[in-house]
Scaffold this motif. Structure first.
Motif, PDB file in Angstrom:
ATOM      1  N   GLU A 173       0.740  -1.134  -0.078  1.00 56.55           N
ATOM      2  CA  GLU A 173       0.025  -0.081   0.234  1.00 56.55           C
ATOM      3  C   GLU A 173       0.835   1.188   0.037  1.00 56.55           C
ATOM      4  OE1 GLU A 173      -3.575   0.685  -0.101  1.00 56.55           O
ATOM      5  OE2 GLU A 173      -2.629   2.604  -0.627  1.00 56.55           O
ATOM      6  N   GLN A 174       0.767   2.037  -1.161  1.00 59.23           N
ATOM      7  CA  GLN A 174       1.560   3.287  -1.161  1.00 59.23           C
ATOM      8  C   GLN A 174       0.718   4.672  -0.702  1.00 59.23           C
ATOM      9  OE1 GLN A 174       3.508   3.773  -4.788  1.00 59.23           O
ATOM     10  NE2 GLN A 174       3.663   1.401  -5.118  1.00 59.23           N
ATOM     11  N   HIS A 175      -0.333   4.448  -0.528  1.00 56.96           N
ATOM     12  CA  HIS A 175      -1.270   5.486  -0.014  1.00 56.96           C
ATOM     13  C   HIS A 175      -0.915   5.901   1.298  1.00 56.96           C
ATOM     14  CE1 HIS A 175      -3.331   4.387  -3.851  1.00 56.96           C
ATOM     15  NE2 HIS A 175      -3.302   5.800  -3.885  1.00 56.96           N
ATOM     16  N   THR A 176      -0.106   6.826   1.777  1.00 55.69           N
ATOM     17  CA  THR A 176       0.366   6.967   2.982  1.00 55.69           C
ATOM     18  C   THR A 176      -0.200   8.417   3.769  1.00 55.69           C
ATOM     19  OG1 THR A 176       2.215   8.305   2.092  1.00 55.69           O
ATOM     20  CG2 THR A 176       2.530   5.911   2.945  1.00 55.69           C
ATOM     21  N   LEU A 177      -1.094   9.197   3.025  1.00 54.58           N
ATOM     22  CA  LEU A 177      -1.328  10.393   3.580  1.00 54.58           C
ATOM     23  C   LEU A 177      -2.227  10.477   4.506  1.00 54.58           C
ATOM     24  CD1 LEU A 177      -1.375  12.769  -0.110  1.00 54.58           C
ATOM     25  CD2 LEU A 177       0.334  12.507   1.664  1.00 54.58           C
TER      26      LEU A 177
HETATM   27  C1  B12 Z   1      -2.430  10.762  -3.805  1.00 52.96           C
HETATM   28  C2  B12 Z   1      -2.846   9.597  -4.325  1.00 52.96           C
HETATM   29  C3  B12 Z   1      -1.934   8.637  -4.973  1.00 52.96           C
HETATM   30  C4  B12 Z   1      -0.320   8.924  -4.479  1.00 52.96           C
HETATM   31  C5  B12 Z   1      -0.280   8.487  -2.915  1.00 52.96           C
HETATM   32  C6  B12 Z   1       1.078   9.511  -2.312  1.00 52.96           C
HETATM   33  C7  B12 Z   1       0.773   9.276  -0.733  1.00 52.96           C
HETATM   34  N1  B12 Z   1       2.131   9.594  -0.049  1.00 52.96           N
HETATM   35  O1  B12 Z   1      -0.048   8.910  -0.091  1.00 52.96           O
HETATM   36  C8  B12 Z   1       0.363   7.835  -5.159  1.00 52.96           C
HETATM   37  C9  B12 Z   1       0.891   8.502  -6.500  1.00 52.96           C
HETATM   38  C10 B12 Z   1       1.434   6.907  -4.763  1.00 52.96           C
HETATM   39  C11 B12 Z   1      -0.773   7.100  -5.775  1.00 52.96           C
HETATM   40  C12 B12 Z   1      -0.464   5.626  -6.211  1.00 52.96           C
HETATM   41  C13 B12 Z   1      -1.679   4.798  -6.564  1.00 52.96           C
HETATM   42  N2  B12 Z   1      -2.867   5.206  -6.885  1.00 52.96           N
HETATM   43 CO1  B12 Z   1      -3.496   6.790  -5.823  1.00 52.96          CO
HETATM   44  N3  B12 Z   1      -4.474   8.071  -5.414  1.00 52.96           N
HETATM   45  C14 B12 Z   1      -4.200   9.320  -4.678  1.00 52.96           C
HETATM   46  C15 B12 Z   1      -5.488  10.192  -4.301  1.00 52.96           C
HETATM   47  C16 B12 Z   1      -5.326  11.083  -5.287  1.00 52.96           C
HETATM   48  C17 B12 Z   1      -5.429  10.892  -2.802  1.00 52.96           C
HETATM   49  C18 B12 Z   1      -5.293   9.651  -1.933  1.00 52.96           C
HETATM   50  C19 B12 Z   1      -5.623  10.121  -0.448  1.00 52.96           C
HETATM   51  O2  B12 Z   1      -4.809  10.593   0.106  1.00 52.96           O
HETATM   52  N4  B12 Z   1      -6.953  10.154  -0.480  1.00 52.96           N
HETATM   53  C20 B12 Z   1      -7.526  10.619   1.066  1.00 52.96           C
HETATM   54  C21 B12 Z   1      -8.840  10.842   1.049  1.00 52.96           C
HETATM   55  C22 B12 Z   1      -9.091  12.074  -0.128  1.00 52.96           C
HETATM   56  O3  B12 Z   1      -9.558   9.471   0.709  1.00 52.96           O
HETATM   57  P1  B12 Z   1     -11.208   9.238   0.700  1.00 52.96           P
HETATM   58  O4  B12 Z   1     -11.384   8.079  -0.153  1.00 52.96           O
HETATM   59  O5  B12 Z   1     -12.001  10.331   0.487  1.00 52.96           O
HETATM   60  O6  B12 Z   1     -11.222   8.982   2.260  1.00 52.96           O
HETATM   61  C23 B12 Z   1     -12.311   8.036   2.729  1.00 52.96           C
HETATM   62  C24 B12 Z   1     -11.891   7.282   3.814  1.00 52.96           C
HETATM   63  O7  B12 Z   1     -10.683   6.849   3.998  1.00 52.96           O
HETATM   64  C25 B12 Z   1     -12.158   8.099   5.122  1.00 52.96           C
HETATM   65  N5  B12 Z   1     -10.924   8.718   5.650  1.00 52.96           N
HETATM   66  C26 B12 Z   1     -10.500   9.742   5.149  1.00 52.96           C
HETATM   67  N6  B12 Z   1      -9.499  10.072   5.748  1.00 52.96           N
HETATM   68  C27 B12 Z   1      -9.303   9.014   6.824  1.00 52.96           C
HETATM   69  C28 B12 Z   1      -8.281   9.048   7.641  1.00 52.96           C
HETATM   70  C29 B12 Z   1      -8.440   8.029   8.700  1.00 52.96           C
HETATM   71  C30 B12 Z   1      -7.202   7.928   9.594  1.00 52.96           C
HETATM   72  C31 B12 Z   1      -9.360   7.281   8.404  1.00 52.96           C
HETATM   73  C32 B12 Z   1      -9.478   6.055   9.543  1.00 52.96           C
HETATM   74  C33 B12 Z   1     -10.406   7.203   7.641  1.00 52.96           C
HETATM   75  C34 B12 Z   1     -10.603   8.211   6.567  1.00 52.96           C
HETATM   76  O8  B12 Z   1     -13.096   9.121   4.647  1.00 52.96           O
HETATM   77  C35 B12 Z   1     -13.095   9.272   3.259  1.00 52.96           C
HETATM   78  C36 B12 Z   1     -14.687   8.933   3.063  1.00 52.96           C
HETATM   79  O9  B12 Z   1     -15.141   7.450   2.731  1.00 52.96           O
HETATM   80  C37 B12 Z   1      -6.727   9.144  -4.609  1.00 52.96           C
HETATM   81  C38 B12 Z   1      -7.838   9.717  -4.828  1.00 52.96           C
HETATM   82  C39 B12 Z   1      -8.710   9.504  -3.448  1.00 52.96           C
HETATM   83  N7  B12 Z   1     -10.226  10.042  -3.854  1.00 52.96           N
HETATM   84  O10 B12 Z   1      -8.387   9.119  -2.769  1.00 52.96           O
HETATM   85  C40 B12 Z   1      -6.083   8.366  -5.519  1.00 52.96           C
HETATM   86  C41 B12 Z   1      -6.513   6.648  -5.587  1.00 52.96           C
HETATM   87  C42 B12 Z   1      -6.742   5.995  -4.383  1.00 52.96           C
HETATM   88  N8  B12 Z   1      -5.299   6.159  -6.345  1.00 52.96           N
HETATM   89  C43 B12 Z   1      -5.559   5.081  -6.966  1.00 52.96           C
HETATM   90  C44 B12 Z   1      -4.690   4.367  -7.850  1.00 52.96           C
HETATM   91  C45 B12 Z   1      -5.575   3.365  -8.884  1.00 52.96           C
HETATM   92  C46 B12 Z   1      -3.516   4.379  -7.710  1.00 52.96           C
HETATM   93  C47 B12 Z   1      -2.481   3.484  -8.398  1.00 52.96           C
HETATM   94  C48 B12 Z   1      -2.677   1.968  -8.390  1.00 52.96           C
HETATM   95  C49 B12 Z   1      -1.880   4.064  -9.795  1.00 52.96           C
HETATM   96  C50 B12 Z   1      -1.019   3.066 -10.632  1.00 52.96           C
HETATM   97  N9  B12 Z   1      -1.720   2.474 -11.649  1.00 52.96           N
HETATM   98  O11 B12 Z   1       0.032   3.016  -9.993  1.00 52.96           O
HETATM   99  C51 B12 Z   1      -1.287   3.582  -7.379  1.00 52.96           C
HETATM  100  C52 B12 Z   1      -1.489   2.525  -6.175  1.00 52.96           C
HETATM  101  C53 B12 Z   1      -0.045   1.975  -5.600  1.00 52.96           C
HETATM  102  C54 B12 Z   1      -0.190   1.200  -4.469  1.00 52.96           C
HETATM  103  N10 B12 Z   1      -0.197  -0.040  -4.776  1.00 52.96           N
HETATM  104  O12 B12 Z   1      -0.854   1.689  -3.416  1.00 52.96           O
HETATM  105  C55 B12 Z   1      -7.232   5.139  -7.278  1.00 52.96           C
HETATM  106  C56 B12 Z   1      -7.782   3.790  -6.558  1.00 52.96           C
HETATM  107  C57 B12 Z   1      -9.077   3.289  -7.241  1.00 52.96           C
HETATM  108  C58 B12 Z   1      -9.389   2.213  -6.529  1.00 52.96           C
HETATM  109  N11 B12 Z   1     -10.563   2.374  -5.695  1.00 52.96           N
HETATM  110  O13 B12 Z   1      -8.958   0.784  -6.513  1.00 52.96           O
HETATM  111  C59 B12 Z   1      -7.698   6.396  -6.628  1.00 52.96           C
HETATM  112  C60 B12 Z   1      -9.164   6.293  -5.844  1.00 52.96           C
HETATM  113  C61 B12 Z   1      -7.455   7.581  -7.784  1.00 52.96           C
HETATM  114  C62 B12 Z   1      -8.740   7.370  -8.777  1.00 52.96           C
HETATM  115  N12 B12 Z   1      -9.859   7.961  -8.842  1.00 52.96           N
HETATM  116  O14 B12 Z   1      -8.670   6.469  -9.634  1.00 52.96           O
HETATM  117  N13 B12 Z   1      -1.964   7.532  -5.488  1.00 52.96           N
END
Ligand code: B12
Length: 314
Positions: A200-204
């Protein structure tokens, strides 16, 4: 007029530019704050803001600052001629190649999204640092960072573009959260272990949790990205954490066997948290808790720390 006038910092955040950029636009091109009350700092009026918005759009598109400033200065005064949107005086109607959708989020998130589109690292970092200092980690994550990150993800899914924006933004977010964590290092033993699932690379989100725990005075240990399950169990056995937070962002990394391994560890933690949208509730082993957001993850971790403290086991 006094009530509507804005400070340089507020204008910079709205536009998603650095305060130093505003200063340069003022000194070199005369696009400064026009309201002056003796004995106070100068303030930007709505008319100033319209001009600066034009300046921002045009420079983002590659128009030279001098030329952009000429257009900006020609903008009619909206308080005299009715509402004038910058688009009406915009020569091309484009905004640097599109926008990041941020839903109903406020001006700071819109400013941050614009700064991200321009790859303006200084403005991104300044906006995040200001929000962290003013609003704290949880509010900054939920109201500013999450909407912009989700918007980048949405735009990427639709266009396959914005990878450079995603990378720059991720780096700026990481740096800002690390600085916030360093600013308030909690004392006491680190009884909370933070880790990403294997591959898992999503660390933020975990970095946001670390900064929020630091802010709440809760010590933690952070293993970061891509932790193989054997290494995770080794860390648990060596450090005996009271709680482990295991982050999975996508289904591909959400193997529940990792959680079962934690529950079977010789020094089994009191609490195992499966955090992140990767986990499926119906596949979690019994005894695992799934926090829904950052605030809940912070309060569960703090509660375990407090319970240990009261029982004298920390
Ligand atoms: C930044 C990012 C990256 C960065 C990460 C950098 C880092 N140091 O974290 C990098 C460039 C490395 C990356 C890589 C990849 N990524 Co990316 N990434 C993102 C992005 C834009 C933001 C991630 C993030 O931090 N989200 C935080 C918030 C915004 O996430 P959220 O879903 O709204 O959060 C929910 C819950 O988690 C909860 N929540 C929120 N915060 C917190 C905190 C805590 C503590 C808790 C408990 C809950 C919680 O509330 C929300 C509502 O349900 C997302 C888009 C997205 N929507 O997340 C894509 C995303 C997650 N990535 C995606 C993909 C496909 C990838 C890659 C496979 C791309 C590739 N082909 O290489 C790789 C995966 C590598 C791996 N094996 O992990 C897809 C995942 C699709 C899926 N569902 O499978 C997304 C959704 C983008 C998209 N729409 O296509 N990524």
């Amino acid at each position: 007029m006094v009530d509507e006038a804005l400070s340089a910092g507020a204008v910079a955040r709205r536009l998603g530019v650095a305060v130093t950029t505003l200063r340069t636009w003022h000194q070199r091109y005369g696009l400064g704050p026009s309201e002056h009350i003796p004995g106070h700092h100068r303030r930007y009026t709505p008319s100033d803001l319209v001009r600066l918005e034009i300046m921002r759009r045009l420079t983002a598109e590659g128009v030279s600052p001098a030329e952009a400033a000429r257009w900006a200065r020609q903008a009619p005064d909206p308080t005299v001629n009715g509402t004038v949107t910058p688009a009406r005086v915009h020569p091309t109607g484009r905004d640097g190649g599109g926008t990041i959708p941020v839903g109903r989020s406020g001006p700071a998130a819109r400013g941050l999204a614009r700064a991200a589109m321009r790859l303006d690292a200084a403005a991104i970092s300044e906006t995040i640092a200001h929000a962290l200092a003013a609003d704290g980690v949880v509010a900054t994550w939920d109201s500013l960072l999450r909407p912009v990150l989700a918007g980048i993800g949405e735009r990427h899914a639709a266009t396959s573009g914005l990878i450079e924006v995603e990378h720059l933004m991720s780096r700026c977010v990481s740096e800002a959260l690390a600085a916030a964590s360093r600013a308030k290092v909690p004392t006491g033993p680190a009884r909370i272990l933070l880790s990403c699932a294997d591959e898992e690379q999503h660390t933020l989100p975990l970095e946001a949790l670390a900064a929020a725990l630091a802010e709440a005075g809760v010590s933690y240990r952070m293993l970061g990205a891509r932790v193989p399950v054997a290494a995770l169990v080794e860390a648990v056995n060596r450090t005996g954490p009271a709680a482990v937070v295991l982050w999975s962002h996508t289904r591909a990394t959400a193997d529940p066997a990792q959680l079962s391994a934690l529950l079977a560890a010789p020094r089994r933690p009191l609490l195992v948290l499966a955090a992140g949208p990767g986990w499926r509730a119906d596949t979690l082993p019994a005894g695992v808790v799934r926090p829904v957001d950052l605030a809940e993850a912070v309060s569960l971790s703090a509660a375990v720390r407090d319970a240990l403290h009261q029982s004298g086991r920390d």
